[in-house]
Design a protein around this motif. Structure first.
Motif, short mmCIF file in Angstrom:
data_model
loop_
_atom_site.label_atom_id
_atom_site.label_comp_id
_atom_site.label_asym_id
_atom_site.label_seq_id
_atom_site.Cartn_x
_atom_site.Cartn_y
_atom_site.Cartn_z
N ILE A 49 -0.76 5.12 16.26
CA ILE A 49 -1.00 3.86 15.53
C ILE A 49 0.05 3.83 14.42
CG2 ILE A 49 -3.03 2.67 14.03
CD1 ILE A 49 -4.98 4.14 15.73
N GLU A 50 0.66 2.63 14.33
CA GLU A 50 1.70 2.36 13.30
C GLU A 50 0.85 1.92 11.96
OE1 GLU A 50 4.85 3.12 12.75
OE2 GLU A 50 4.73 4.28 14.62
N PRO A 51 1.12 2.40 10.79
CA PRO A 51 0.53 1.88 9.70
C PRO A 51 0.83 0.40 9.46
CG PRO A 51 1.43 3.92 9.47
CD PRO A 51 1.91 3.53 10.61
N GLN A 52 -0.14 -0.46 9.15
CA GLN A 52 -0.16 -1.80 8.85
C GLN A 52 -0.27 -1.89 7.28
OE1 GLN A 52 0.79 -3.83 11.35
NE2 GLN A 52 1.04 -1.89 12.47
N LEU A 53 -0.21 -3.12 6.80
CA LEU A 53 -0.21 -3.33 5.36
C LEU A 53 -1.64 -3.03 4.85
CD1 LEU A 53 0.92 -7.16 4.73
CD2 LEU A 53 1.68 -4.83 3.47
N GLU A 54 -2.57 -2.86 5.53
CA GLU A 54 -3.97 -2.50 5.11
C GLU A 54 -3.83 -0.85 5.06
OE1 GLU A 54 -4.57 -6.11 7.30
OE2 GLU A 54 -3.60 -4.29 7.79
N HIS A 55 -3.40 -0.26 5.77
CA HIS A 55 -3.24 1.24 5.72
C HIS A 55 -2.39 1.80 4.41
CE1 HIS A 55 -3.82 0.34 9.90
NE2 HIS A 55 -4.92 1.29 9.83
N TYR A 56 -1.06 1.11 4.31
CA TYR A 56 -0.23 1.31 3.31
C TYR A 56 -1.04 0.91 1.78
CZ TYR A 56 3.84 2.27 5.90
OH TYR A 56 4.72 3.03 6.76
N ASP B 34 2.33 -6.64 0.04
CA ASP B 34 1.53 -7.89 -0.23
C ASP B 34 0.90 -7.94 -1.80
OD1 ASP B 34 -0.64 -6.20 0.22
OD2 ASP B 34 -1.66 -7.30 1.53
N VAL B 35 0.02 -9.03 -1.99
CA VAL B 35 -0.32 -8.87 -3.61
C VAL B 35 -1.33 -7.91 -3.64
CG1 VAL B 35 -2.09 -10.76 -2.61
CG2 VAL B 35 -1.16 -10.71 -5.17
N ILE B 36 -2.16 -7.33 -2.75
CA ILE B 36 -3.33 -6.49 -2.73
C ILE B 36 -2.51 -5.03 -3.22
CG2 ILE B 36 -5.22 -5.16 -1.34
CD1 ILE B 36 -5.56 -7.83 0.15
N ILE B 37 -1.40 -4.62 -2.59
CA ILE B 37 -0.74 -3.65 -2.73
C ILE B 37 -0.26 -3.35 -4.41
CG2 ILE B 37 1.24 -2.24 -2.35
CD1 ILE B 37 0.90 -2.75 0.47
N TRP B 38 0.27 -4.66 -4.64
CA TRP B 38 0.66 -4.70 -6.22
C TRP B 38 -0.41 -4.58 -7.13
CZ3 TRP B 38 5.16 -3.12 -7.22
CH2 TRP B 38 6.33 -3.30 -6.44
N ARG B 39 -1.72 -5.15 -6.87
CA ARG B 39 -2.68 -5.19 -7.49
C ARG B 39 -3.30 -3.87 -7.72
NH1 ARG B 39 -5.02 -10.98 -5.47
NH2 ARG B 39 -3.61 -12.17 -6.91
N ALA B 40 -3.12 -2.92 -6.75
CA ALA B 40 -3.66 -1.66 -6.84
C ALA B 40 -2.89 -0.88 -7.78
CB ALA B 40 -3.44 -1.00 -5.38
N ILE B 41 -1.47 -1.30 -7.84
CA ILE B 41 -0.44 -0.45 -8.75
C ILE B 41 -1.07 -0.80 -10.19
CG2 ILE B 41 1.86 -0.44 -9.43
CD1 ILE B 41 1.66 1.44 -7.39
N LEU B 42 -1.15 -2.35 -10.31
CA LEU B 42 -1.44 -2.76 -11.58
C LEU B 42 -2.79 -2.15 -12.28
CD1 LEU B 42 -0.81 -4.93 -13.79
CD2 LEU B 42 -2.34 -6.59 -12.42
N SER B 43 -3.80 -2.09 -11.39
CA SER B 43 -5.14 -1.38 -11.76
C SER B 43 -4.96 -0.01 -12.16
CB SER B 43 -6.19 -1.52 -10.64
OG SER B 43 -7.20 -0.97 -10.86
#
Length: 529
Positions: free
Chosen positions: A293-300, A328-337
């Motif tokens: 299973i290749e990691p998708q955006l949600e996994h990253y 995507d924006v969710i990943i950058w928000r995780a970093i921001l948090s």
């Protein structure tokens, strides 16, 4: 040439092309395409001309054509034309009207579908199912549940498709009373269960805070489909039960049920909520090496969140740079948090720069970071940037189910009919927690004002008002369940822990991220969220 002129000429060209079409099938599809592109008063002539052509070609009873016409006439402001079409629907058979409603739902025109639904003299289970499903798909969950109650009262028997939508609606609202009532109806009406309904039941109870009930259902149904396992794994994950999540996955492997990408989103989320860095790395590699299973955006995204929450900001950023797709924006928000938690304003600014359409929460995180560092100048710059871009802070909302009635509160809300009694309870709790040594986290308030003003701002957060109302309206010792649209703040988290100890009450809060079960002065998240 102005944009409106270009658009009008484009429609005229399309209409001219369509009128020369002799192909009946492609003709009606092209006509629908032109009608659907007309959603402004200036397009009225194009719609009426196309409508005339539709009648000449005999397409006026095609459900897709009718739904497109209803939508365009409504958006163009020509209600009389739309009403005439509504009236004509009474002469069309029920199957066709159901298809029109289905098409309107597909076009996300729920209000137009509702108007047609209300005008129908005869409705069958398909009609009700289409509307209930439409409300759920458009995040209008309370309307879906109200309509379901009407359906039950109308004498039309709900089927498994009805319950599939209603269970999803109950899960999103998070009200236990609704969940128990709907489940009881399913048993009473002897609805034949399948893997879809089993998964929906598990998901509903998990999202309503009844994780033990969800587990009980899971261990007593057939578990031969991956979606049943996914419901349990994701339910445990959102409750922060990392070890339980891993145990269920191990059992899944033993029972020879192959996981899919959703399974690993749940496992990585559980690891993120519990700070299981080593385990997270292990499962991230396992999905590739053992299950192809290749990691998708949600996994990253889950991995970045896991590393960021654990303070491994450099590793999280390195993972973003190594991603084979654009973050995507969710990943950058995780970093921001994470930057806000670990006070890294430089990386925080980098995250904001990569969020194309920054929302209020993004700026609030950055501003909170500066406030916690007493850097009022930069905090003010962020607030000015918000004003300049027209970004407003998202208001916190919390709601709870008391005796089957859902009551909602905003921050600083004084609109409730029992406001005086509610605030009296809240003031009493504030006094008692202060006597116990509670100190408000005033560094979280986005303003350079007096400590007293900051405390007042914090004490009127929506979850505190909801908790005070729950205490006012429920018996001592009973559980209080609150849902919130945003992530619970540190101040409210610490305060509710203390209240749970003082009153010997179990308080369950479902925020935007996960569940928090407060009992005896402790939280199920272990202060890691």
């Amino acid at each position: 040439m102005k944009y409106g002129t270009k658009l009008a000429k484009s429609h005229a060209f399309n209409f001219k092309t369509i009128t020369n079409s002799n192909n009946d099938v492609t003709g009606h599809q092209k006509l629908c395409h032109v009608i659907q592109s007309c959603n402004h008063a200036s397009h009225h002539n194009t719609v009426t001309q196309t409508h005339t052509r539709i009648i000449k070609l005999g397409y006026q009873t095609f459900p897709s054509v009718i739904s497109s016409l209803l939508t365009s006439y409504t958006h163009c402001g020509h209600i009389s034309n739309a009403n005439q079409l509504f009236d004509e629907m009474s002469r069309i058979d029920l199957l066709s009207v159901n298809l029109v409603i289905e098409n309107l739902i597909r076009l996300r025109e729920v209000d137009i579908a509702r108007k047609l639904f209300r005008q129908m003299r005869v409705r069958d289970v398909v009609t009700w199912n289409s509307m209930i499903s439409g409300y759920v798909k458009n995040a209008r969950y309370e309307e879906a549940l109200r309509l379901f109650r009407q359906m039950v009262g109308s004498g039309v028997e709900p089927d498994k498709f009805t319950f599939s939508s209603v269970l999803a609606g109950c899960a999103r609202v998070g009200a236990v009373s609704n969940a128990v009532w709907v489940h009881g109806l399913m048993v009473e009406k002897r609805i034949e269960m399948n893997f879809i309904l089993n998964a929906a039941l598990i998901d509903m109870y998990a999202k309503c805070g009844r994780i033990e009930t969800a587990k009980g259902i899971f261990y007593n149904v057939e578990r031969d489909h991956v979606c049943v396992w996914n419901a349990m794994i994701n339910g445990l994950a959102v409750h922060g039960l990392g070890m339980d999540t891993i145990a269920v996955f191990t059992k899944m492997e033993l029972e020879k049920v192959f996981p899919d990408s959703i399974t690993f989103v749940g496992i990585l989320t559980a690891c993120s909520h519990c700070g299981f860095v080593a385990e997270g790395r292990k499962y991230f590699e396992l999905m590739k090496s053992s299950y192809s299973i290749e990691p998708q955006l949600e996994h990253y995204g889950a991995m970045v969140d896991l590393l960021g929450r654990s303070g491994l900001l450099e590793e999280a950023y390195a993972l973003i740079e190594a991603m084979p797709m654009k973050p995507d924006v969710i990943i950058w928000r995780a970093i921001l948090s994470a930057c806000r938690t670990y006070k890294n304003p430089e990386m925080g600014k980098l995250a904001i720069a990569n969020i194309v359409s920054s929302q209020s929460g993004d700026y609030v995180l950055l501003s909170n970071m500066y406030c916690s560092l007493n850097n009022w100048g930069n905090a003010e710059q962020v607030r000015e940037m918000m004003k300049k871009k027209g970004v407003r802070k998202t208001k916190g909302k919390s709601w709870l189910d008391v005796a089957g009635v859902i009551t909602q509160f905003k921050a600083g809300d004084r609109s409730h009919r029992e406001t005086e009694a509610l605030y009296k309870v809240l003031e009493g709790l504030i006094h008692r927690t202060k006597m116990e040594g509670f100190m408000p986290a005033t560094e979280l308030v986005l303003m350079d004002v007096s400590e007293e003003e900051k405390e007042e701002n914090l004490y009127h957060h929506s979850e505190k008002l909801a908790l005070a109302y729950g205490i006012l309206k429920t018996c001592p010792g009973s559980e209080i369940r609150i849902s919130k649209n945003l992530r619970i703040c540190d101040d409210c988290h610490r305060w509710i822990k203390l209240v749970s100890k003082m009153l010997s009450r179990v308080i369950i809060v479902r925020d935007r991220i996960r569940f928090h079960r407060f009992e005896g002065g402790l939280c199920s998240c272990g202060d890691y969220w």
